[in-house]
Design a protein around this motif. Structure first.
Motif, mmCIF file in Angstrom:
data_model
loop_
_atom_site.group_PDB
_atom_site.id
_atom_site.type_symbol
_atom_site.label_atom_id
_atom_site.label_comp_id
_atom_site.label_asym_id
_atom_site.label_seq_id
_atom_site.Cartn_x
_atom_site.Cartn_y
_atom_site.Cartn_z
ATOM 1 N N UNK A 27 -7.051 3.749 15.881
ATOM 2 C CA UNK A 27 -6.125 3.168 14.920
ATOM 3 C C UNK A 27 -6.811 2.725 13.637
ATOM 4 N N UNK A 28 -7.606 3.591 13.042
ATOM 5 C CA UNK A 28 -8.258 3.268 11.779
ATOM 6 C C UNK A 28 -9.506 2.433 11.895
ATOM 7 N N UNK A 29 -9.931 2.125 13.143
ATOM 8 C CA UNK A 29 -11.142 1.329 13.326
ATOM 9 C C UNK A 29 -12.385 2.215 13.236
ATOM 10 N N UNK A 30 -13.510 1.593 12.972
ATOM 11 C CA UNK A 30 -14.767 2.320 12.858
ATOM 12 C C UNK A 30 -15.176 2.889 14.211
ATOM 13 N N UNK A 31 -15.496 4.172 14.222
ATOM 14 C CA UNK A 31 -15.953 4.845 15.437
ATOM 15 C C UNK A 31 -17.364 5.363 15.188
ATOM 16 N N UNK A 32 -18.275 5.017 16.085
ATOM 17 C CA UNK A 32 -19.653 5.488 15.992
ATOM 18 C C UNK A 32 -19.908 6.533 17.074
ATOM 19 N N UNK A 33 -20.687 7.528 16.743
ATOM 20 C CA UNK A 33 -21.076 8.542 17.722
ATOM 21 C C UNK A 33 -22.582 8.777 17.592
ATOM 22 N N UNK A 34 -23.190 9.281 18.661
ATOM 23 C CA UNK A 34 -24.628 9.497 18.581
ATOM 24 C C UNK A 34 -24.933 10.717 17.712
ATOM 25 N N UNK A 35 -25.948 10.567 16.903
ATOM 26 C CA UNK A 35 -26.362 11.631 16.000
ATOM 27 C C UNK A 35 -26.939 12.786 16.803
ATOM 28 N N UNK A 36 -26.537 13.981 16.466
ATOM 29 C CA UNK A 36 -26.983 15.160 17.224
ATOM 30 C C UNK A 36 -28.468 15.422 16.978
ATOM 31 N N UNK A 37 -29.265 15.510 18.043
ATOM 32 C CA UNK A 37 -30.693 15.806 17.883
ATOM 33 C C UNK A 37 -30.927 17.296 17.677
ATOM 34 N N UNK A 38 -32.141 17.633 17.323
ATOM 35 C CA UNK A 38 -32.528 19.031 17.158
ATOM 36 C C UNK A 38 -33.544 19.417 18.225
ATOM 37 N N UNK A 93 -19.808 7.314 22.466
ATOM 38 C CA UNK A 93 -18.919 6.979 21.369
ATOM 39 C C UNK A 93 -18.585 5.494 21.449
ATOM 40 N N UNK A 94 -18.571 4.826 20.299
ATOM 41 C CA UNK A 94 -18.296 3.383 20.253
ATOM 42 C C UNK A 94 -17.171 3.114 19.267
ATOM 43 N N UNK A 95 -16.189 2.355 19.703
ATOM 44 C CA UNK A 95 -15.114 1.915 18.819
ATOM 45 C C UNK A 95 -15.331 0.435 18.546
ATOM 46 N N UNK A 96 -15.457 0.086 17.265
ATOM 47 C CA UNK A 96 -15.706 -1.292 16.865
ATOM 48 C C UNK A 96 -14.388 -1.992 16.597
ATOM 49 N N UNK A 97 -14.035 -2.909 17.466
ATOM 50 C CA UNK A 97 -12.762 -3.605 17.360
ATOM 51 C C UNK A 97 -12.706 -4.448 16.090
#
Length: 408
Positions: free
Chosen positions: A315-326, A257-261
């Motif tokens: 706090x309302x910042x963009x959060x990225x997560x890895x896309x779930x594979x199949x 998970x990534x939070x973009x400051x």
């Protein structure tokens, strides 16, 4: 019309002759002599021949028209070095080129060094690749010029891995020949915690108006004469990356998970806006900008990485997560569709999408913002788009090289 085309060709030829000398025989700011590391940027070459030529005094209206034609025609590298050369003629030419050359968000092109700190294109992935050198623990980021990922890629950034007693640092620079923090080409770093499960990417200058400096317990200024009076010295958090511990040893890819400051979650929505740096602080016409920063005598990891949860940072910042594979039954492996950009299975491979704030995912949350994957023993593709930059993407991908077995 024929006369106008002749003028454009004359300017292009003269710039081309100067470029050939400047780029093949001397370093252009932080360029490299070797073929595999060629780079063209707008740093410190003084184009004396053009300064003294008749083109430097061309009428403003005609000059702008000529420079616009050159910018439109030289759309790919290496010919795009002529656009950079135009910006190095004089202050007037530089200001015109800064107005003409659009940001990557609009143009989809990387031209000047500051574009590495600006968000990528909105409607497509900007294709890059990373080469790893195991001998000196250095990673090189290139812009893909074709699908072959050969030696003709345009060099963008380099990062060197430094192991410390309690963490790992990656020093990120515009010049792979000078990876010191005291260098004027130092633009940031990536730091991990002891386990290699949490990382923070720091920008050497404020990435947005509300950026706050992250101070260590013991700090001191380095290379004081390079410190810009316009920018408070320090490390500015840009990205917070967290890998989920796999204590049960379950099968599957890493979870991250990534939070973009400073980038709002609304930036991925139609009409959403992300902060965009317009120039390096304290930059001048003939020299690349200097950066200010703090260096700590202590190797203590900042309090962010000593246990503070990412949930407290959102706090309302963009959060990225890895896309779930199949799970692919025939191949017996986890699969993601990289559209041919990844060819080797690896636990390091990932695709990042926006994480919905309230748990309700819309179509924008299926859009891949960053993807990273292996194509050779030490070659990896890195494709990114709006609202993150090449610098932020590179830092996130570097964290994938460093994660520990506890996450796998």
């Amino acid at each position: 019309m024929a006369l106008f085309k002749s003028i454009i060709q004359d300017v292009r030829d003269e710039i081309g002759n100067i470029s050939k000398k400047g780029f093949d025989h001397v370093k252009f700011g932080y360029g490299l002599r070797s073929r595999s590391h060629r780079v063209v940027q707008d740093s410190s070459v003084v184009v004396e021949a053009l300064k003294q030529s008749c083109w430097a005094s061309m009428p403003p209206e005609l000059l702008r028209d000529v420079l616009m034609r050159i910018e439109e025609s030289e759309s790919v590298w290496p010919p795009r070095k002529n656009v950079v050369a135009c910006a190095g003629v004089c202050r007037n030419w530089r200001e015109i080129m800064k107005e003409i050359v659009k940001t990557p968000e609009v143009s989809g092109k990387l031209t000047f060094p500051i574009s590495l700190k600006q968000p990528g294109p909105r409607d497509s992935l900007l294709q890059c690749y990373i080469k790893r050198s195991r001998s000196n623990q250095t990673y090189y980021l290139y812009l893909s010029l074709d699908q072959a990922l050969n030696e003709d890629g345009k060099f963008l950034l380099a990062a060197r891995k430094l192991r410390r007693p309690t963490c790992t640092d990656y020093i990120i620079s515009l010049n792979p020949d000078d990876m010191s923090k005291g260098s004027s080409t130092y633009i940031g770093k990536l730091r991990s915690n002891f386990l290699g499960t949490k990382f923070t990417a720091f920008d050497a200058q404020p990435p947005n108006a509300g950026s706050k400096v992250m101070k260590s317990r013991s700090t001191r200024l380095v290379n004081f004469n390079q410190v810009s009076p316009k920018v408070p010295a320090g490390n500015y958090p840009a990205v917070h990356i967290s890998y989920e511990l796999n204590v049960l040893g379950s099968r599957g890819p890493r979870r991250m998970q990534c939070v973009l400051d400073g980038i709002p979650a609304s930036s991925i929505e139609p009409g959403g806006v992300a902060p965009t740096q317009t120039e390096f602080m304290s930059s001048t016409l003939d020299t690349f900008p200097s950066f200010s920063f703090f260096r700590s005598k202590s190797t203590r990891v900042e309090n962010l990485q000593s246990g503070r949860p990412l949930s407290a940072l959102k706090d309302g910042m963009l959060v990225l997560k890895n896309k779930s594979p199949r799970w692919h039954e025939q191949l017996q492996c986890w699969c993601l569709n990289f559209h041919g950009r990844v060819t080797v299975a690896s636990v390091k491979n990932f695709q990042l999408v926006a994480s919905p704030e309230q748990g309700v995912a819309g179509p924008e949350h299926e859009n891949v913002i960053l993807q990273f994957g292996k194509v050779g023993k030490d070659v990896f593709t890195m494709d990114y788009q709006y609202p993150i930059s090449a610098f932020q993407s590179f830092a996130i991908c570097l964290s994938s090289f460093d994660t520990r077995i506890a996450c796998e």
